[in-house]
Scaffold this motif. Structure first.
Motif, PDB file in Angstrom:
ATOM      1  N   ILE A 233     -13.479  31.964  33.634  1.00 60.17           N
ATOM      2  CA  ILE A 233     -12.585  32.590  34.611  1.00 60.17           C
ATOM      3  C   ILE A 233     -11.563  33.530  33.989  1.00 60.17           C
ATOM      4  CG2 ILE A 233     -12.800  30.574  36.100  1.00 60.17           C
ATOM      5  CD1 ILE A 233      -9.974  29.796  35.372  1.00 60.17           C
ATOM      6  N   ASN A 234     -11.399  33.495  32.678  1.00 65.32           N
ATOM      7  CA  ASN A 234     -10.370  34.310  32.036  1.00 65.32           C
ATOM      8  C   ASN A 234     -10.984  35.177  30.947  1.00 65.32           C
ATOM      9  OD1 ASN A 234      -8.119  35.450  30.926  1.00 65.32           O
ATOM     10  ND2 ASN A 234      -7.055  33.530  30.506  1.00 65.32           N
ATOM     11  N   PRO A 235     -11.389  36.409  31.274  1.00 59.76           N
ATOM     12  CA  PRO A 235     -12.027  37.280  30.279  1.00 59.76           C
ATOM     13  C   PRO A 235     -11.187  37.486  29.021  1.00 59.76           C
ATOM     14  CG  PRO A 235     -12.288  38.186  32.480  1.00 59.76           C
ATOM     15  CD  PRO A 235     -11.328  37.038  32.601  1.00 59.76           C
ATOM     16  N   ALA A 236      -9.866  37.558  29.168  1.00 60.69           N
ATOM     17  CA  ALA A 236      -9.010  37.788  27.997  1.00 60.69           C
ATOM     18  C   ALA A 236      -9.058  36.619  27.028  1.00 60.69           C
ATOM     19  CB  ALA A 236      -7.573  38.042  28.449  1.00 60.69           C
ATOM     20  N   PHE A 237      -9.305  35.423  27.540  1.00 64.31           N
ATOM     21  CA  PHE A 237      -9.366  34.239  26.690  1.00 64.31           C
ATOM     22  C   PHE A 237     -10.508  34.350  25.682  1.00 64.31           C
ATOM     23  CE2 PHE A 237     -10.871  29.846  25.880  1.00 64.31           C
ATOM     24  CZ  PHE A 237      -9.711  29.300  25.376  1.00 64.31           C
ATOM     25  N   ARG A 238     -11.603  34.971  26.081  1.00 63.19           N
ATOM     26  CA  ARG A 238     -12.772  35.081  25.207  1.00 63.19           C
ATOM     27  C   ARG A 238     -12.475  35.893  23.947  1.00 63.19           C
ATOM     28  NH1 ARG A 238     -16.472  37.401  30.125  1.00 63.19           N
ATOM     29  NH2 ARG A 238     -15.835  35.847  31.679  1.00 63.19           N
ATOM     30  N   PHE A 239     -11.507  36.808  24.033  1.00 64.94           N
ATOM     31  CA  PHE A 239     -11.215  37.695  22.905  1.00 64.94           C
ATOM     32  C   PHE A 239      -9.913  37.310  22.208  1.00 64.94           C
ATOM     33  CE2 PHE A 239     -13.492  40.098  26.191  1.00 64.94           C
ATOM     34  CZ  PHE A 239     -14.643  40.422  25.489  1.00 64.94           C
ATOM     35  N   SER A 240      -9.408  36.130  22.517  1.00 60.39           N
ATOM     36  CA  SER A 240      -8.123  35.701  21.980  1.00 60.39           C
ATOM     37  C   SER A 240      -8.183  35.457  20.476  1.00 60.39           C
ATOM     38  CB  SER A 240      -7.667  34.424  22.691  1.00 60.39           C
ATOM     39  OG  SER A 240      -6.500  33.909  22.101  1.00 60.39           O
ATOM     40  N   GLU A 241      -7.098  35.798  19.785  1.00 61.63           N
ATOM     41  CA  GLU A 241      -6.953  35.515  18.360  1.00 61.63           C
ATOM     42  C   GLU A 241      -6.251  34.181  18.135  1.00 61.63           C
ATOM     43  OE1 GLU A 241      -8.334  37.523  15.833  1.00 61.63           O
ATOM     44  OE2 GLU A 241      -9.291  38.145  17.706  1.00 61.63           O
TER      45      GLU A 241
ATOM     46  N   THR B  38     -13.366  19.959  11.310  1.00 66.41           N
ATOM     47  CA  THR B  38     -12.871  20.632  10.109  1.00 66.41           C
ATOM     48  C   THR B  38     -12.933  22.149  10.231  1.00 66.41           C
ATOM     49  OG1 THR B  38     -15.080  20.498   9.112  1.00 66.41           O
ATOM     50  CG2 THR B  38     -13.544  18.693   8.646  1.00 66.41           C
ATOM     51  N   ILE B  39     -13.408  22.651  11.362  1.00 62.83           N
ATOM     52  CA  ILE B  39     -13.531  24.089  11.576  1.00 62.83           C
ATOM     53  C   ILE B  39     -12.244  24.628  12.181  1.00 62.83           C
ATOM     54  CG2 ILE B  39     -14.769  25.902  12.826  1.00 62.83           C
ATOM     55  CD1 ILE B  39     -17.230  24.093  12.782  1.00 62.83           C
ATOM     56  N   ASN B  40     -11.718  25.708  11.608  1.00 62.97           N
ATOM     57  CA  ASN B  40     -10.546  26.398  12.130  1.00 62.97           C
ATOM     58  C   ASN B  40     -10.865  27.884  12.217  1.00 62.97           C
ATOM     59  OD1 ASN B  40      -7.938  24.540  12.253  1.00 62.97           O
ATOM     60  ND2 ASN B  40      -9.172  23.888  10.490  1.00 62.97           N
ATOM     61  N   GLN B  41     -11.024  28.376  13.445  1.00 57.94           N
ATOM     62  CA  GLN B  41     -11.336  29.780  13.655  1.00 57.94           C
ATOM     63  C   GLN B  41     -10.585  30.274  14.885  1.00 57.94           C
ATOM     64  OE1 GLN B  41     -15.655  29.966  13.968  1.00 57.94           O
ATOM     65  NE2 GLN B  41     -15.857  30.393  11.791  1.00 57.94           N
ATOM     66  N   THR B  42     -10.593  31.590  15.082  1.00 61.82           N
ATOM     67  CA  THR B  42     -10.027  32.115  16.314  1.00 61.82           C
ATOM     68  C   THR B  42     -11.017  31.877  17.449  1.00 61.82           C
ATOM     69  OG1 THR B  42     -10.980  34.323  16.021  1.00 61.82           O
ATOM     70  CG2 THR B  42      -8.809  33.917  15.035  1.00 61.82           C
ATOM     71  N   ILE B  43     -10.514  31.884  18.657  1.00 70.26           N
ATOM     72  CA  ILE B  43     -11.372  31.698  19.821  1.00 70.26           C
ATOM     73  C   ILE B  43     -12.447  32.768  19.870  1.00 70.26           C
ATOM     74  CG2 ILE B  43     -11.378  31.833  22.355  1.00 70.26           C
ATOM     75  CD1 ILE B  43      -8.618  30.435  22.238  1.00 70.26           C
ATOM     76  N   SER B  44     -12.067  34.006  19.569  1.00 71.07           N
ATOM     77  CA  SER B  44     -13.040  35.105  19.622  1.00 71.07           C
ATOM     78  C   SER B  44     -14.134  34.954  18.580  1.00 71.07           C
ATOM     79  CB  SER B  44     -12.321  36.446  19.439  1.00 71.07           C
ATOM     80  OG  SER B  44     -11.689  36.512  18.174  1.00 71.07           O
ATOM     81  N   GLU B  45     -13.842  34.293  17.465  1.00 69.92           N
ATOM     82  CA  GLU B  45     -14.840  34.088  16.414  1.00 69.92           C
ATOM     83  C   GLU B  45     -15.756  32.912  16.724  1.00 69.92           C
ATOM     84  OE1 GLU B  45     -12.462  35.535  12.393  1.00 69.92           O
ATOM     85  OE2 GLU B  45     -12.213  33.484  13.125  1.00 69.92           O
ATOM     86  N   PHE B  46     -15.187  31.833  17.239  1.00 70.64           N
ATOM     87  CA  PHE B  46     -15.947  30.600  17.361  1.00 70.64           C
ATOM     88  C   PHE B  46     -16.845  30.559  18.588  1.00 70.64           C
ATOM     89  CE2 PHE B  46     -16.433  26.085  18.566  1.00 70.64           C
ATOM     90  CZ  PHE B  46     -17.086  25.639  17.426  1.00 70.64           C
ATOM     91  N   PHE B  47     -16.390  31.101  19.713  1.00 68.34           N
ATOM     92  CA  PHE B  47     -17.183  31.039  20.943  1.00 68.34           C
ATOM     93  C   PHE B  47     -18.001  32.316  21.109  1.00 68.34           C
ATOM     94  CE2 PHE B  47     -13.653  28.098  21.680  1.00 68.34           C
ATOM     95  CZ  PHE B  47     -14.365  26.950  21.973  1.00 68.34           C
ATOM     96  N   VAL B  48     -19.317  32.138  21.215  1.00 78.32           N
ATOM     97  CA  VAL B  48     -20.232  33.274  21.280  1.00 78.32           C
ATOM     98  C   VAL B  48     -21.007  33.226  22.596  1.00 78.32           C
ATOM     99  CG1 VAL B  48     -22.166  34.454  20.169  1.00 78.32           C
ATOM    100  CG2 VAL B  48     -20.486  33.218  18.767  1.00 78.32           C
ATOM    101  N   PRO B  49     -20.818  34.204  23.486  1.00 78.86           N
ATOM    102  CA  PRO B  49     -21.601  34.222  24.728  1.00 78.86           C
ATOM    103  C   PRO B  49     -23.060  34.516  24.434  1.00 78.86           C
ATOM    104  CG  PRO B  49     -20.237  36.197  24.549  1.00 78.86           C
ATOM    105  CD  PRO B  49     -19.845  35.305  23.411  1.00 78.86           C
ATOM    106  N   PHE B  50     -23.934  34.004  25.285  1.00 73.99           N
ATOM    107  CA  PHE B  50     -25.372  34.152  25.061  1.00 73.99           C
ATOM    108  C   PHE B  50     -25.778  35.606  24.854  1.00 73.99           C
ATOM    109  CE2 PHE B  50     -26.248  30.046  27.673  1.00 73.99           C
ATOM    110  CZ  PHE B  50     -25.928  29.290  26.562  1.00 73.99           C
TER     111      PHE B  50
END
Length: 268
Positions: free
Chosen positions: A146-154, A161-173
């Motif tokens: 529901i929040n397009p800006a969230f997908r590109f968040s830093e 043990t994984i620490n990444q930005t939201i934009s790096e870790f979540f990959v849309p199909f």
């Protein structure tokens, strides 16, 4: 509530994004917020000095709204907007065992084990901490949808043990490519078709033959159906799914993901 819709500019904000606006803008927009799902009037709660992250709430949500959360998750104290603007270290901890007593799951390189180590939540000691917020996998999926800006968040997210930005870790199909092969990520998107293998395996397809498919082995199917209250596999068509795992490629150069652990999957 992690997201709110602003009627004055038709924009959906995450609580973190909203907290980063300047003081004047926060003061102006906070009177025009509503729940993005049930459209109940919403309010913005600023970050607290004890480590509670900024958040939204509704006054109240409509009956059975999926965004509803107990008021105990909101902070009781108030601090000034200046404190919010300087508390820019908010980080999300993805709690795969949300609700247990501070349990944190650790994901190894092969995604085969689900640790049960004791997590540490911030305890105030007089200094203002960077805000930390714990979230369910299902809450993250709703925010991605529901929040397009969230997908590109830093904004930083911690998954074991994984620490990444939201934009790096979540990959849309639709953004999966060869650079993702072997990478542990949060792969997500919509299921548009269902297939079946001769061995009983169910394939959740995200598009055409060139698009990624998710494999649901026979050994996990019934537990998957029970968990998500699915009567027929066709009920999944049109649903969104998020899985934490690694991307694989077949001998025919077909991208696929194997769902072999229920802890790492959610549907919406």
């Amino acid at each position: 509530m992690d997201n709110a819709f602003c009627t004055i500019n038709n924009q959906t904000y995450s609580a973190y994004q909203f907290s980063q606006l300047d003081i004047a803008t926060i003061s102006q927009l906070r009177r025009f917020l509503e729940c993005p799902t049930c459209h109940a009037p919403a309010f913005f709660r600023k970050a607290a000095r004890n480590g509670q992250a900024a958040c939204f709430g509704a006054r109240p949500h409509n009956d059975e709204c999926i965004e509803s959360a107990p008021l105990s998750r909101l902070i009781n104290g108030e601090n000034d907007d200046e404190d919010v603007l300087h508390n820019d270290g908010q980080r999300i901890v993805l709690d795969l065992n949300y609700g247990a007593a501070e349990a944190v799951n650790h994901i190894d390189d092969d995604m085969n084990e689900n640790g049960a180590g004791r997590g540490v939540r911030f305890r105030g000691n007089g200094n203002r901490p960077n805000a930390v917020v714990h979230r369910r996998l299902s809450t993250i999926l709703r925010s991605l949808i529901i929040n397009p800006a969230f997908r590109f968040s830093e904004q930083m997210i911690e998954v074991g043990t994984i620490n990444q930005t939201i934009s790096e870790f979540f990959v849309p199909f639709n953004e999966i490519n060869q650079n993702c092969i072997g990478r542990i990520c949060g792969y997500w998107g919509q299921i548009v078709d269902i297939g079946a293998g001769q061995d009983g395996t169910i394939w959740l397809n995200s598009g055409g033959r060139e698009d990624v498919s998710l494999c649901l082995p026979t050994t996990i199917q019934q537990r998957f159906f029970d968990r998500f209250r699915i009567n027929m596999v066709e009920d999944l068509v049109g649903s969104y799914i998020l899985y934490l795992g690694d991307l694989r490629v077949s001998q025919n150069n077909k991208y696929y993901i194997v769902i072999d652990e229920l802890t790492f999957v959610t549907c919406y």
